[in-house]
Design a protein around this motif. Structure first.
Motif, short mmCIF file in Angstrom:
data_model
loop_
_atom_site.label_atom_id
_atom_site.label_comp_id
_atom_site.label_asym_id
_atom_site.label_seq_id
_atom_site.Cartn_x
_atom_site.Cartn_y
_atom_site.Cartn_z
N GLY A 48 31.19 -41.07 23.53
CA GLY A 48 32.40 -41.86 23.34
C GLY A 48 33.69 -41.11 23.57
O GLY A 48 34.63 -41.64 24.17
N GLU A 49 33.75 -39.85 23.12
CA GLU A 49 35.00 -39.10 23.26
C GLU A 49 35.34 -38.83 24.74
O GLU A 49 36.49 -38.59 25.07
CB GLU A 49 34.98 -37.80 22.46
CG GLU A 49 33.93 -36.80 22.87
CD GLU A 49 32.56 -37.01 22.23
OE1 GLU A 49 31.66 -36.20 22.49
OE2 GLU A 49 32.38 -37.99 21.47
N GLY A 51 33.91 -41.03 27.27
CA GLY A 51 33.78 -42.31 27.97
C GLY A 51 35.08 -43.05 28.19
O GLY A 51 35.40 -43.45 29.31
N CYS A 52 35.85 -43.24 27.13
CA CYS A 52 37.10 -44.00 27.27
C CYS A 52 38.13 -43.29 28.14
O CYS A 52 38.74 -43.91 29.01
CB CYS A 52 37.65 -44.37 25.91
SG CYS A 52 36.68 -45.69 25.13
N THR A 54 37.47 -41.27 30.55
CA THR A 54 36.94 -41.37 31.92
C THR A 54 37.22 -42.76 32.48
O THR A 54 37.64 -42.89 33.64
CB THR A 54 35.43 -41.07 31.94
OG1 THR A 54 35.22 -39.72 31.50
CG2 THR A 54 34.84 -41.26 33.32
N LEU A 55 37.02 -43.79 31.67
CA LEU A 55 37.33 -45.15 32.12
C LEU A 55 38.80 -45.28 32.47
O LEU A 55 39.15 -45.92 33.46
CB LEU A 55 36.93 -46.18 31.05
CG LEU A 55 37.24 -47.64 31.40
CD1 LEU A 55 36.55 -48.06 32.70
CD2 LEU A 55 36.85 -48.55 30.25
N ASP A 56 39.68 -44.66 31.69
CA ASP A 56 41.11 -44.69 32.01
C ASP A 56 41.39 -44.09 33.39
O ASP A 56 42.15 -44.65 34.17
CB ASP A 56 41.92 -43.93 30.95
CG ASP A 56 41.97 -44.66 29.62
OD1 ASP A 56 41.67 -45.87 29.57
OD2 ASP A 56 42.30 -44.00 28.61
N THR A 59 39.96 -46.38 36.16
CA THR A 59 40.79 -47.59 36.29
C THR A 59 42.08 -47.29 37.02
O THR A 59 42.55 -48.12 37.81
CB THR A 59 41.06 -48.19 34.89
OG1 THR A 59 39.81 -48.47 34.27
CG2 THR A 59 41.84 -49.48 34.99
N VAL A 70 29.91 -50.57 26.08
CA VAL A 70 30.18 -49.65 24.99
C VAL A 70 29.40 -50.12 23.77
O VAL A 70 29.20 -51.32 23.58
CB VAL A 70 31.70 -49.54 24.69
CG1 VAL A 70 32.26 -50.83 24.14
CG2 VAL A 70 32.02 -48.38 23.78
N ASP A 74 32.07 -47.31 19.44
CA ASP A 74 32.49 -46.61 20.66
C ASP A 74 31.86 -45.22 20.78
O ASP A 74 32.46 -44.29 21.31
CB ASP A 74 34.01 -46.51 20.75
CG ASP A 74 34.69 -47.87 20.83
OD1 ASP A 74 33.99 -48.87 21.13
OD2 ASP A 74 35.90 -47.94 20.59
N THR A 77 29.51 -44.81 26.01
CA THR A 77 30.04 -45.69 27.05
C THR A 77 29.10 -45.62 28.24
O THR A 77 28.78 -44.52 28.70
CB THR A 77 31.46 -45.23 27.47
OG1 THR A 77 32.28 -45.14 26.30
CG2 THR A 77 32.07 -46.20 28.46
N LEU A 118 33.18 -53.51 28.13
CA LEU A 118 34.57 -53.09 28.30
C LEU A 118 35.08 -53.65 29.62
O LEU A 118 36.21 -54.11 29.71
CB LEU A 118 34.70 -51.56 28.32
CG LEU A 118 34.55 -50.86 26.99
CD1 LEU A 118 34.66 -49.34 27.17
CD2 LEU A 118 35.58 -51.34 25.98
#
Length: 151
Positions: A48-49, A51-52, A54-56, A59, A70, A74, A77, A118
């Motif tokens: 989780g730390e 995943g988000c 990386t998604l940012d 994107t 997710v 969280d 991911t 997500l």
């Protein structure tokens, strides 16, 4: 056809029996189905730390990546990537789901307690490019290291 219906059709097409998959989604109180990885997609599962962030990064580069799952809290991911990716992936702390594994998949557009989208599938079959995902992970990890060091 609605986006959710198109996404349902695309996801269910990976099931051994798409009709049974649809039935499970419709009647399961959890709103999830088990689907095999390795047919239409593999899944790269990031902690989780990572995943988000990386998604940012993904994107920012793509606008809209492929589907992303997710879990509750969280903690993990999951990025849907092309089939076969899991067979060749080497990465510390990154779990993979490929041929011979199954994943919990929530019905698109519905909230479930354990797993949620997500980035919901759009039904087109778009998946995240693993090379781009790897670069995004490196950038996200570097950003986390800068924050952790106080820079």
């Amino acid at each position: 056809m609605t986006a959710a219906k198109t996404a349902v059709d695309w996801l269910a097409s990976a099931a051994p029996d798409p009709e049974v998959c649809r039935w499970e989604w419709e009647r399961s109180p959890l709103g999830v189905a088990l689907l095999p990885a390795g047919r239409a997609w593999d899944v790269l599962i990031l902690p989780g730390e990572l995943g988000c962030p990386t998604l940012d990064v993904v994107t920012r580069v793509l606008g809209r990546p492929g589907p992303v799952l997710v879990d509750s809290g969280d903690a993990r991911t999951g990025f849907l990537v092309p089939p076969g990716t899991a067979d060749h992936w080497l990465g510390t702390g990154i779990r993979t789901a490929g041929a011979g594994t199954w994943i919990v998949v929530p019905y698109p557009g519905r909230s479930t307690g354990r797993v949620r989208w997500l980035i919901t599938p759009d039904g087109s079959g778009t998946l995240t490019d693993p090379a781009l995902l790897e670069l995004a992970m490196h950038e996200a990890a570097a950003g986390l290291a800068r924050v952790g060091s106080g820079d």
